[in-house]
Design a protein around this motif. Structure first.
Motif, PDB file in Angstrom:
ATOM      1  N   ILE A  11       0.965  -1.353  -0.159  1.00  0.00           N
ATOM      2  CA  ILE A  11      -0.211  -0.182   0.157  1.00  0.00           C
ATOM      3  C   ILE A  11       0.454   0.901   0.034  1.00  0.00           C
ATOM      4  CG2 ILE A  11      -2.380  -1.098   1.072  1.00  0.00           C
ATOM      5  CD1 ILE A  11      -1.401   0.117   4.077  1.00  0.00           C
ATOM      6  N   GLY A  12       1.963   1.061   0.312  1.00  0.00           N
ATOM      7  CA  GLY A  12       2.988   2.204   0.215  1.00  0.00           C
ATOM      8  C   GLY A  12       4.318   1.575  -0.664  1.00  0.00           C
ATOM      9  N   SER A  13       4.725   2.779  -1.651  1.00  0.00           N
ATOM     10  CA  SER A  13       5.688   1.910  -2.553  1.00  0.00           C
ATOM     11  C   SER A  13       7.145   2.874  -2.003  1.00  0.00           C
ATOM     12  CB  SER A  13       5.686   2.430  -4.006  1.00  0.00           C
ATOM     13  OG  SER A  13       4.909   1.822  -4.468  1.00  0.00           O
ATOM     14  N   PHE A  14       8.163   1.916  -2.067  1.00  0.00           N
ATOM     15  CA  PHE A  14       9.445   2.204  -1.622  1.00  0.00           C
ATOM     16  C   PHE A  14      10.157   4.121  -2.245  1.00  0.00           C
ATOM     17  CE2 PHE A  14      14.364   2.765  -2.765  1.00  0.00           C
ATOM     18  CZ  PHE A  14      15.264   3.242  -1.938  1.00  0.00           C
ATOM     19  N   ASN A  15      10.539   5.236  -2.139  1.00  0.00           N
ATOM     20  CA  ASN A  15      10.825   6.456  -2.609  1.00  0.00           C
ATOM     21  C   ASN A  15      11.994   6.605  -1.470  1.00  0.00           C
ATOM     22  OD1 ASN A  15      10.703   9.433  -2.436  1.00  0.00           O
ATOM     23  ND2 ASN A  15       9.003   8.789  -4.261  1.00  0.00           N
ATOM     24  N   GLU A  16      13.009   7.042  -1.819  1.00  0.00           N
ATOM     25  CA  GLU A  16      14.291   7.513  -1.135  1.00  0.00           C
ATOM     26  C   GLU A  16      14.273   8.434  -0.849  1.00  0.00           C
ATOM     27  OE1 GLU A  16      17.731   8.205  -3.524  1.00  0.00           O
ATOM     28  OE2 GLU A  16      17.690   5.806  -4.372  1.00  0.00           O
ATOM     29  N   SER A  17      13.338   9.672  -0.533  1.00  0.00           N
ATOM     30  CA  SER A  17      13.228  10.986   0.294  1.00  0.00           C
ATOM     31  C   SER A  17      12.485  10.334   1.101  1.00  0.00           C
ATOM     32  CB  SER A  17      12.891  11.792  -1.219  1.00  0.00           C
ATOM     33  OG  SER A  17      12.015  11.647  -2.247  1.00  0.00           O
ATOM     34  N   SER A  18      11.222  10.369   0.918  1.00  0.00           N
ATOM     35  CA  SER A  18      10.252  10.256   1.601  1.00  0.00           C
ATOM     36  C   SER A  18       9.672   8.625   2.008  1.00  0.00           C
ATOM     37  CB  SER A  18       8.600  10.502   1.033  1.00  0.00           C
ATOM     38  OG  SER A  18       8.589   9.755  -0.263  1.00  0.00           O
ATOM     39  N   ASN A  19       9.415   7.521   1.696  1.00  0.00           N
ATOM     40  CA  ASN A  19       9.456   6.299   1.894  1.00  0.00           C
ATOM     41  C   ASN A  19      10.640   6.083   2.063  1.00  0.00           C
ATOM     42  OD1 ASN A  19       7.932   3.898   3.154  1.00  0.00           O
ATOM     43  ND2 ASN A  19       7.041   3.949   1.906  1.00  0.00           N
ATOM     44  N   LYS A  20      11.079   5.319   3.121  1.00  0.00           N
ATOM     45  CA  LYS A  20      12.788   4.147   3.136  1.00  0.00           C
ATOM     46  C   LYS A  20      12.403   2.531   2.395  1.00  0.00           C
ATOM     47  CE  LYS A  20      15.543   7.961   4.387  1.00  0.00           C
ATOM     48  NZ  LYS A  20      15.585   8.793   3.217  1.00  0.00           N
ATOM     49  N   GLY A  21      11.049   2.650   2.964  1.00  0.00           N
ATOM     50  CA  GLY A  21      10.651   0.936   2.992  1.00  0.00           C
ATOM     51  C   GLY A  21       9.378   1.009   1.545  1.00  0.00           C
ATOM     52  N   SER A  45      16.798  -5.505   7.983  1.00  0.00           N
ATOM     53  CA  SER A  45      15.801  -5.289   7.548  1.00  0.00           C
ATOM     54  C   SER A  45      15.370  -5.016   8.770  1.00  0.00           C
ATOM     55  CB  SER A  45      15.263  -7.040   7.164  1.00  0.00           C
ATOM     56  OG  SER A  45      14.965  -8.443   8.963  1.00  0.00           O
ATOM     57  N   VAL A  46      14.493  -4.032   8.341  1.00  0.00           N
ATOM     58  CA  VAL A  46      13.127  -3.607   9.722  1.00  0.00           C
ATOM     59  C   VAL A  46      11.773  -3.555   9.410  1.00  0.00           C
ATOM     60  CG1 VAL A  46      13.520  -0.609   9.745  1.00  0.00           C
ATOM     61  CG2 VAL A  46      14.994  -1.576   9.279  1.00  0.00           C
ATOM     62  N   TYR A  47      11.726  -3.410  10.456  1.00  0.00           N
ATOM     63  CA  TYR A  47       9.569  -4.123  11.044  1.00  0.00           C
ATOM     64  C   TYR A  47       9.177  -2.993  12.357  1.00  0.00           C
ATOM     65  CZ  TYR A  47      12.207  -8.134   9.524  1.00  0.00           C
ATOM     66  OH  TYR A  47      13.206  -9.565   8.407  1.00  0.00           O
ATOM     67  N   ALA A  48       8.551  -2.118  11.043  1.00  0.00           N
ATOM     68  CA  ALA A  48       8.111  -1.184  12.247  1.00  0.00           C
ATOM     69  C   ALA A  48       6.578  -0.987  12.504  1.00  0.00           C
ATOM     70  CB  ALA A  48       8.490   0.084  11.225  1.00  0.00           C
ATOM     71  N   HIS A  49       5.527  -0.536  13.293  1.00  0.00           N
ATOM     72  CA  HIS A  49       4.469  -0.125  13.437  1.00  0.00           C
ATOM     73  C   HIS A  49       3.966  -1.626  14.253  1.00  0.00           C
ATOM     74  CE1 HIS A  49       5.134   3.683  11.952  1.00  0.00           C
ATOM     75  NE2 HIS A  49       5.110   2.636  10.274  1.00  0.00           N
ATOM     76  N   ASN A  50       4.940  -2.332  14.810  1.00  0.00           N
ATOM     77  CA  ASN A  50       4.199  -3.685  15.276  1.00  0.00           C
ATOM     78  C   ASN A  50       3.527  -3.554  16.646  1.00  0.00           C
ATOM     79  OD1 ASN A  50       5.516  -5.569  13.929  1.00  0.00           O
ATOM     80  ND2 ASN A  50       7.100  -4.271  14.579  1.00  0.00           N
ATOM     81  N   GLU A  55      12.018  -2.311   5.449  1.00  0.00           N
ATOM     82  CA  GLU A  55      12.742  -1.964   5.023  1.00  0.00           C
ATOM     83  C   GLU A  55      14.100  -2.701   4.595  1.00  0.00           C
ATOM     84  OE1 GLU A  55      14.383   1.470   6.711  1.00  0.00           O
ATOM     85  OE2 GLU A  55      12.288   2.449   6.700  1.00  0.00           O
ATOM     86  N   ILE A  56      14.663  -3.168   4.308  1.00  0.00           N
ATOM     87  CA  ILE A  56      15.764  -3.801   3.382  1.00  0.00           C
ATOM     88  C   ILE A  56      17.074  -2.196   3.083  1.00  0.00           C
ATOM     89  CG2 ILE A  56      17.362  -4.836   2.660  1.00  0.00           C
ATOM     90  CD1 ILE A  56      14.255  -6.798   1.460  1.00  0.00           C
ATOM     91  N   ARG A  57      17.983  -3.120   4.943  1.00  0.00           N
ATOM     92  CA  ARG A  57      19.349  -2.028   3.822  1.00  0.00           C
ATOM     93  C   ARG A  57      20.924  -2.607   3.922  1.00  0.00           C
ATOM     94  NH1 ARG A  57      18.374   3.605   7.168  1.00  0.00           N
ATOM     95  NH2 ARG A  57      16.264   3.754   7.056  1.00  0.00           N
ATOM     96  N   ARG A  58      21.594  -2.442   2.856  1.00  0.00           N
ATOM     97  CA  ARG A  58      22.458  -2.033   2.696  1.00  0.00           C
ATOM     98  C   ARG A  58      23.809  -1.154   3.056  1.00  0.00           C
ATOM     99  NH1 ARG A  58      22.374  -2.961  -2.723  1.00  0.00           N
ATOM    100  NH2 ARG A  58      21.914  -5.400  -2.826  1.00  0.00           N
ATOM    101  N   GLN A  59      24.708  -2.403   4.529  1.00  0.00           N
ATOM    102  CA  GLN A  59      25.152  -1.177   4.381  1.00  0.00           C
ATOM    103  C   GLN A  59      25.252  -0.016   5.325  1.00  0.00           C
ATOM    104  OE1 GLN A  59      28.250  -0.613   1.808  1.00  0.00           O
ATOM    105  NE2 GLN A  59      29.050  -2.856   2.016  1.00  0.00           N
ATOM    106  N   GLY A  60      23.820  -0.112   5.750  1.00  0.00           N
ATOM    107  CA  GLY A  60      23.301   1.380   6.634  1.00  0.00           C
ATOM    108  C   GLY A  60      22.267   1.924   5.054  1.00  0.00           C
ATOM    109  N   LYS A  61      22.403   1.261   3.875  1.00  0.00           N
ATOM    110  CA  LYS A  61      21.627   2.135   3.280  1.00  0.00           C
ATOM    111  C   LYS A  61      20.504   0.973   2.546  1.00  0.00           C
ATOM    112  CE  LYS A  61      22.075   5.245  -1.431  1.00  0.00           C
ATOM    113  NZ  LYS A  61      22.572   5.310  -2.342  1.00  0.00           N
TER     114      LYS A  61
END
Length: 315
Positions: free
Chosen positions: A207-217, A260-265, A298-304
């Motif tokens: 319901i929400g796509s990845f965007n480097e500036s507004s959505n990190k995952g 990997s990141v899991y939020a709003h649990n 989120e999935i992060r490669r070396q923190g990015k």
């Protein structure tokens, strides 16, 4: 004729007798001047009337009602006060009374401890006054409840680094240690999965796509209480809610490159340092710090941050 000559002679004799008299001349005695006394000093809570004062002006000066002053000083007529008269201008309760000093025998004397003892005593006193730290403890059902660590902070790359970096740093060694001891230990971080692939953490749609500036995952739909699964094998590096905008958060480190990141649990079922398997239930879907039930993944490669849809299997 002889009579007229005797009279001047008699007058001359009387004059000489007066000049030769031994009676002392009168002396004027002056008493020493008395030193002038200083102005009278009023007792605590009192005032000495000066020229031009009235009971009304005195009451106004001390922010009191003139009727209070009249009552405290037993004045039946407020106009009858005299210069030099001492008037009470404060109630008895407001007058400070000096407390007697304790006798020297009752004062306890102690030897001064050395500096090291003072430092340790101060440290122990400070630590004893602090509230106990919030510790995540698994409940009987396996549920893990956490509290924010030091307050909620806004997301920044540095804030993110601070959450995960301390656990990833190599041990610090002394500058004088041998070179063989200063080398970092070999990393034992687990790989993403046996086959190197990822799995979806929930079954809901995107319901929400990845965007480097507004959505990190990506944001994934779901219902409250839906299971949240680990997208790969790894070690839980962070559990908490200190990062503003993420709610109850879990971060899993999979190897030296990926996390990997899991939020709003809603509920978190793992603890920091715990090893988890791909597909293992780590939390339940919620809406903590969100406007609706969903999982922010989120999935992060070396923190990015990278686009998870490029790594997750197609479905």
């Amino acid at each position: 004729m002889l009579k007229y000559k005797v009279l001047p002679l008699a007058g001359l004799i009387l004059a000489l007798a007066a000049c030769s008299s031994n009676a002392p001349a009168p002396v004027e005695v002056r008493a020493p001047a008395r030193p002038q006394e200083g102005p009278a000093v009023a007792k605590p809570g009192h005032y000495i009337v000066k020229k031009g004062d009235t009971l009304y002006s005195i009451a106004n000066l001390h922010k009191r009602d003139y009727r209070e002053l009249a009552a405290w000083n037993n004045l039946t007529d407020p106009n009858l006060i005299e210069v030099g008269q001492e008037l009470r201008v404060a109630p008895q309760a407001d007058v400070l009374v000096a407390k007697p000093v304790a006798p020297a025998s009752s004062i306890e004397s102690r030897p001064v401890p050395p500096p090291a003892v003072i430092g340790s005593t101060a440290a122990s006193s400070a630590s004893s006054s602090l509230p106990p730290a919030s510790v995540s403890t698994p409940a009987a059902t396996g549920e893990l409840k956490t509290e924010p660590k030091g307050g909620r902070i806004a997301y920044t790359p540095q804030a993110w680094k601070d959450l995960t970096q301390p656990a990833d740093k190599a041990p610090v060694t002394s500058a004088s240690a041998p070179a063989a001891q200063s080398a970092p230990a070999e990393s034992k971080a687990p790989v993403v999965a046996d086959d190197g692939s990822w799995s979806w953490p929930v079954s809901g749609k995107v319901i929400g796509s990845f965007n480097e500036s507004s959505n990190k995952g990506v944001d994934l739909d779901g219902k409250l209480g839906d299971p949240v699964l680990a997208a790969g094998t790894g070690e839980v590096k962070y559990v908490g809610s200190s990062l503003r905008g993420y709610g109850n958060l879990v971060i899993i480190k999979h190897n030296n490159d990926f996390s990997s990141v899991y939020a709003h649990n809603q509920e978190i079922l793992v603890k920091e340092g715990q090893q988890v398997k791909k597909g293992q239930k780590i939390a339940t879907l919620g809406k903590s710090d969100a406007d609706r039930p969903k999982l922010h993944f989120e999935i992060r490669r070396q923190g990015k941050p990278v686009d998870p849809l490029k790594l997750l299997p197609t479905r």
